[in-house]
Scaffold this active site. Structure first.
Site, PDB file in Angstrom:
ATOM      1  N   GLY A   1       0.807  -1.225   0.000  1.00 45.99           N
ATOM      2  CA  GLY A   1       0.000   0.000   0.000  1.00 45.99           C
ATOM      3  C   GLY A   1       0.837   1.270   0.000  1.00 45.99           C
ATOM      4  O   GLY A   1       2.026   1.248   0.340  1.00 45.99           O
TER       5      GLY A   1
ATOM      6  N   ASN B   1      48.428   9.944  30.475  1.00 45.18           N
ATOM      7  CA  ASN B   1      47.635  11.130  30.802  1.00 45.18           C
ATOM      8  C   ASN B   1      47.720  12.103  29.639  1.00 45.18           C
ATOM      9  O   ASN B   1      48.810  12.526  29.250  1.00 45.18           O
ATOM     10  CB  ASN B   1      48.151  11.791  32.076  1.00 45.18           C
ATOM     11  CG  ASN B   1      47.177  12.864  32.545  1.00 45.18           C
ATOM     12  OD1 ASN B   1      46.224  12.580  33.263  1.00 45.18           O
ATOM     13  ND2 ASN B   1      47.385  14.073  32.076  1.00 45.18           N
TER      14      ASN B   1
ATOM     15  N   ASN C   1      -1.293   4.475  10.322  1.00 40.67           N
ATOM     16  CA  ASN C   1      -1.769   5.058   9.063  1.00 40.67           C
ATOM     17  C   ASN C   1      -1.409   6.528   8.960  1.00 40.67           C
ATOM     18  O   ASN C   1      -1.480   7.113   7.899  1.00 40.67           O
ATOM     19  CB  ASN C   1      -3.298   4.919   8.950  1.00 40.67           C
ATOM     20  CG  ASN C   1      -3.706   3.470   8.749  1.00 40.67           C
ATOM     21  OD1 ASN C   1      -3.257   2.822   7.806  1.00 40.67           O
ATOM     22  ND2 ASN C   1      -4.508   2.953   9.653  1.00 40.67           N
TER      23      ASN C   1
ATOM     24  N   TYR D   1      44.774  15.127   9.976  1.00 45.62           N
ATOM     25  CA  TYR D   1      44.230  15.302   8.622  1.00 45.62           C
ATOM     26  C   TYR D   1      44.923  16.469   7.943  1.00 45.62           C
ATOM     27  O   TYR D   1      44.973  17.574   8.503  1.00 45.62           O
ATOM     28  CB  TYR D   1      42.725  15.564   8.756  1.00 45.62           C
ATOM     29  CG  TYR D   1      41.959  15.655   7.469  1.00 45.62           C
ATOM     30  CD1 TYR D   1      42.102  14.707   6.468  1.00 45.62           C
ATOM     31  CD2 TYR D   1      41.055  16.693   7.264  1.00 45.62           C
ATOM     32  CE1 TYR D   1      41.372  14.788   5.291  1.00 45.62           C
ATOM     33  CE2 TYR D   1      40.321  16.775   6.090  1.00 45.62           C
ATOM     34  CZ  TYR D   1      40.483  15.813   5.107  1.00 45.62           C
ATOM     35  OH  TYR D   1      39.753  15.901   3.950  1.00 45.62           O
TER      36      TYR D   1
ATOM     37  N   ALA E   1      53.992  21.191  27.948  1.00 41.48           N
ATOM     38  CA  ALA E   1      52.728  21.857  27.612  1.00 41.48           C
ATOM     39  C   ALA E   1      52.919  22.823  26.448  1.00 41.48           C
ATOM     40  O   ALA E   1      53.968  23.427  26.294  1.00 41.48           O
ATOM     41  CB  ALA E   1      52.207  22.599  28.830  1.00 41.48           C
TER      42      ALA E   1
ATOM     43  N   ARG F   1      -1.837   8.641   3.926  1.00 36.29           N
ATOM     44  CA  ARG F   1      -2.102   9.521   5.079  1.00 36.29           C
ATOM     45  C   ARG F   1      -0.848   9.899   5.859  1.00 36.29           C
ATOM     46  O   ARG F   1      -0.881  10.790   6.699  1.00 36.29           O
ATOM     47  CB  ARG F   1      -3.127   8.866   6.014  1.00 36.29           C
ATOM     48  CG  ARG F   1      -4.548   9.086   5.553  1.00 36.29           C
ATOM     49  CD  ARG F   1      -5.521   8.283   6.392  1.00 36.29           C
ATOM     50  NE  ARG F   1      -5.480   6.859   6.076  1.00 36.29           N
ATOM     51  CZ  ARG F   1      -6.040   5.910   6.830  1.00 36.29           C
ATOM     52  NH1 ARG F   1      -6.646   6.235   7.951  1.00 36.29           N
ATOM     53  NH2 ARG F   1      -5.980   4.646   6.467  1.00 36.29           N
TER      54      ARG F   1
ATOM     55  N   ASP G   1       2.554  -2.656   8.726  1.00 34.02           N
ATOM     56  CA  ASP G   1       2.427  -1.436   9.525  1.00 34.02           C
ATOM     57  C   ASP G   1       1.881  -1.715  10.928  1.00 34.02           C
ATOM     58  O   ASP G   1       1.381  -0.826  11.592  1.00 34.02           O
ATOM     59  CB  ASP G   1       1.533  -0.416   8.805  1.00 34.02           C
ATOM     60  CG  ASP G   1       0.119  -0.937   8.568  1.00 34.02           C
ATOM     61  OD1 ASP G   1      -0.216  -2.033   9.055  1.00 34.02           O
ATOM     62  OD2 ASP G   1      -0.643  -0.236   7.877  1.00 34.02           O
TER      63      ASP G   1
ATOM     64  N   ALA H   1      44.865  18.685  29.122  1.00 29.99           N
ATOM     65  CA  ALA H   1      43.747  19.472  28.595  1.00 29.99           C
ATOM     66  C   ALA H   1      44.105  20.117  27.263  1.00 29.99           C
ATOM     67  O   ALA H   1      45.215  20.606  27.083  1.00 29.99           O
ATOM     68  CB  ALA H   1      43.369  20.554  29.603  1.00 29.99           C
TER      69      ALA H   1
ATOM     70  N   ARG I   1      58.078  24.340  21.215  1.00 27.73           N
ATOM     71  CA  ARG I   1      57.330  25.584  21.411  1.00 27.73           C
ATOM     72  C   ARG I   1      58.312  26.748  21.445  1.00 27.73           C
ATOM     73  O   ARG I   1      59.503  26.566  21.689  1.00 27.73           O
ATOM     74  CB  ARG I   1      56.535  25.532  22.717  1.00 27.73           C
ATOM     75  CG  ARG I   1      57.412  25.433  23.932  1.00 27.73           C
ATOM     76  CD  ARG I   1      56.606  25.155  25.180  1.00 27.73           C
ATOM     77  NE  ARG I   1      57.457  25.195  26.353  1.00 27.73           N
ATOM     78  CZ  ARG I   1      57.192  24.554  27.494  1.00 27.73           C
ATOM     79  NH1 ARG I   1      56.108  23.807  27.578  1.00 27.73           N
ATOM     80  NH2 ARG I   1      57.992  24.650  28.521  1.00 27.73           N
TER      81      ARG I   1
END
Ligand code: UD1
Ligand code: MG
Length: 472
Positions: free
Chosen positions: A14, A377, A228, A387, A423, A18, A105, A380, A440
């Protein structure tokens, strides 16, 4: 269940107009599962050895949603439920036993109910599943004689006002003996209000032959709820959610607000699991004993080991070990594996990476295509630069390493076991085991840079400072 073979036939040709949808009705989802898949699972759980679907509208899309092993037959002239069943004749040539007919259904039918229906059909030509409902409008009504035998099913559009007052309805689910079925179906005509070939007319065909028609009435009429419209889709989804949640609570799961917890029918929960509100456990997820999920957590096709805690996070196609800690607000993307006792803290994204036992990625990090050994560890703000715009590269962090905060690990790169990264480093070359890696700029201090404030409280600019140093 009789020893005879039972084949399921699921009608799904069907259009489902609806729903007002670009996609076919039976692939709309409840709890993340297409309606028709739930019906297939139910007939298989009921013991059906073979499952056939009748497709028509958007046939290809429906076929793609079916589990492997489910066959489908295309119905060209969609002129009624009797014609739909007849479409399966060629595919079922030579089969005997019973045919269980269901709709694509109607996802709430329990396997136990279907099994019972097959049982009552034993040695009969057909059995009808009925339900007694408060509002029968729209459904076919069950007519019985004084002894209670079914004498006919009258469609809503063909019923007299007296028949419309009957509250026992046809759910549209039947079991038929395959022996004689095809000949009987061919005797059904379309002389009715909708000029359709009604499968419900099988009752009269059987009785004309003197064959008995059995029936089974649902204890729980909600099993026959079909979809339905979008409103009915939401109703059925809520009923399934309640059913799944009640089952898990009975098995020892705590849900702080069950209406705000969604667990897919294919997921498994251990005992003493606690689920906080707004949590989704979807697809095939497995949650171990004592796990705490949520609030606001989405688990997609993932496994969580016993004792782990996941808060306000999204976890997709990942494996989390025992006693791990995830969140709040973290995102574990496909291919993430956390070994036991690993911690992924707040606002961390991990993709296709392994985090070793006892290792910690506590704050604001991104790790992609990374292998982290045990007891590491990760400070943060650490980011793997995996990529280059074209290719993805791997990062390896050895056991016991310490990555200082705000480190950029430019992949491909390896940090040796026990190494420390200062860091703020940008690490482009491998760091040997137990070495200190620093990458750094050196710090410069400009003595006396901040001037004694003048009366106006003004701080001098850089240029003014330099000019003063040059004696200008
Ligand atoms: C049917 C029953 C009715 C019952 C109701 C329960 C008939 C004549 N009536 O009515 O007694 O109370 O179900 O929901 O059977 N389909 C096909 N091919 C077709 C026609 C239908 O695959 O040619 C499928 C539809 O996709 C649907 C199901 O069969 O899933 C039911 O068809 P529909 O025409 O909606 O029957 P109802 O009017 O609901
Ligand atoms: Mg209908």
């Amino acid at each position: 269940m009789p020893e005879d073979s039972v084949i399921a036939l699921i009608l799904a040709a069907g259009a489902g107009t609806r729903m007002k949808s670009a996609k076919p009705k039976v692939i709309h989802e409840v709890l993340g599962t297409p309606l028709i898949r739930l019906v297939v699972q139910s007939v298989i759980a009921a013991g059906c050895q073979r499952v056939l679907t009748i497709v028509g509208h958007e046939a290809q899309t429906v076929i793609e949603a079916l589990p492997i092993g489910v066959q489908s037959v295309f119905q060209h002239d969609r002129t009624g439920t009797a014609k739909a069943v007849l479409t399966a004749r060629e595919a079922l040539k030579g089969e005997d036993g019973y045919l269980l007919v269901a709709y694509g259904d109607m996802p709430l039918l329990r396997p136990e109910t279907l099994r019972l229906l097959v049982d009552v059909c034993k040695d009969k030509a057909m059995a009808v599943l009925t339900a007694s409902v408060d509002n029968p409008s729209g459904y076919g009504r069950i007519e019985r004689d004084a002894l209670g035998a079914i004498v006919g099913i009258i469609e809503d559009k063909d019923a007299t006002s007296e028949q419309l007052g009957i509250h026992e309805i046809n759910t549209g689910i039947y079991c038929f003996a395959l022996d004689g079925l095809w000949e009987r179906l061919q005797r059904i005509g379309n002389d009715n209000a909708q000029s359709e070939y009604y499968l419900t007319d099988m009752v009269e065909v059987c009785r004309a032959e003197g064959a008995e028609v059995a029936s089974l009435q649902l204890n729980d009429p909600t099993e026959a709820h079909g979809v339905n419209s979008r409103v009915q889709l939401a109703e059925v989804a809520a009923l399934l959610q309640q059913r799944v949640n009640a089952r898990w609570m009975a098995e020892g799961v705590t849900m702080l607000a069950p209406d705000l917890v969604w667990v897919s029918p294919d997921s498994e929960l251990g005992s003493d699991v606690v689920i906080h509100p707004m949590t989704f456990v979807t697809q095939k997820s497995v949650v171990g004993d004592g796990v705490q999920l949520g609030p606001s957590t989405r688990l997609v096709n993932s496994t969580v080991g016993a004792g782990s805690v996941i808060e306000e996070s999204k976890v997709v196609d990942s494996i989390i070990g025992k006693n791990c800690d995830v969140g709040p607000r973290s995102y574990l993307r496909p291919g993430t594996v956390l070994a036991d006792h690993a911690k992924v803290g707040a606002s961390v994204e991990i993709k296709k990476s392994v985090i070793g036992a006892g290792s910690k990625v506590p704050h604001l990090s991104y790790l992609g295509d990374t292998t982290v050994g045990p007891d590491v560890n990760v400070g943060a703000g650490t980011i793997t630069c995996n990529y280059d715009g074209e290719h993805k590269y791997p990062t390896e962090i050895g056991a016991g390493a310490f990555i200082g905060s705000d480190t950029m690990l430019v992949a491909p790169v390896r940090v040796g076991a026990g190494a420390t990264i200062g860091a703020g480093s940008v690490i482009t070359d491998d760091v040997p085991d137990r070495a200190l890696g620093l990458g750094r700029a050196r710090q410069v201090n400009k003595e006396g840079w901040v001037a004694a404030k003048g009366e106006d409280g003004r701080t001098r600019s850089d240029d003014e400072y330099h000019n003063e140093q040059k004696g200008a």
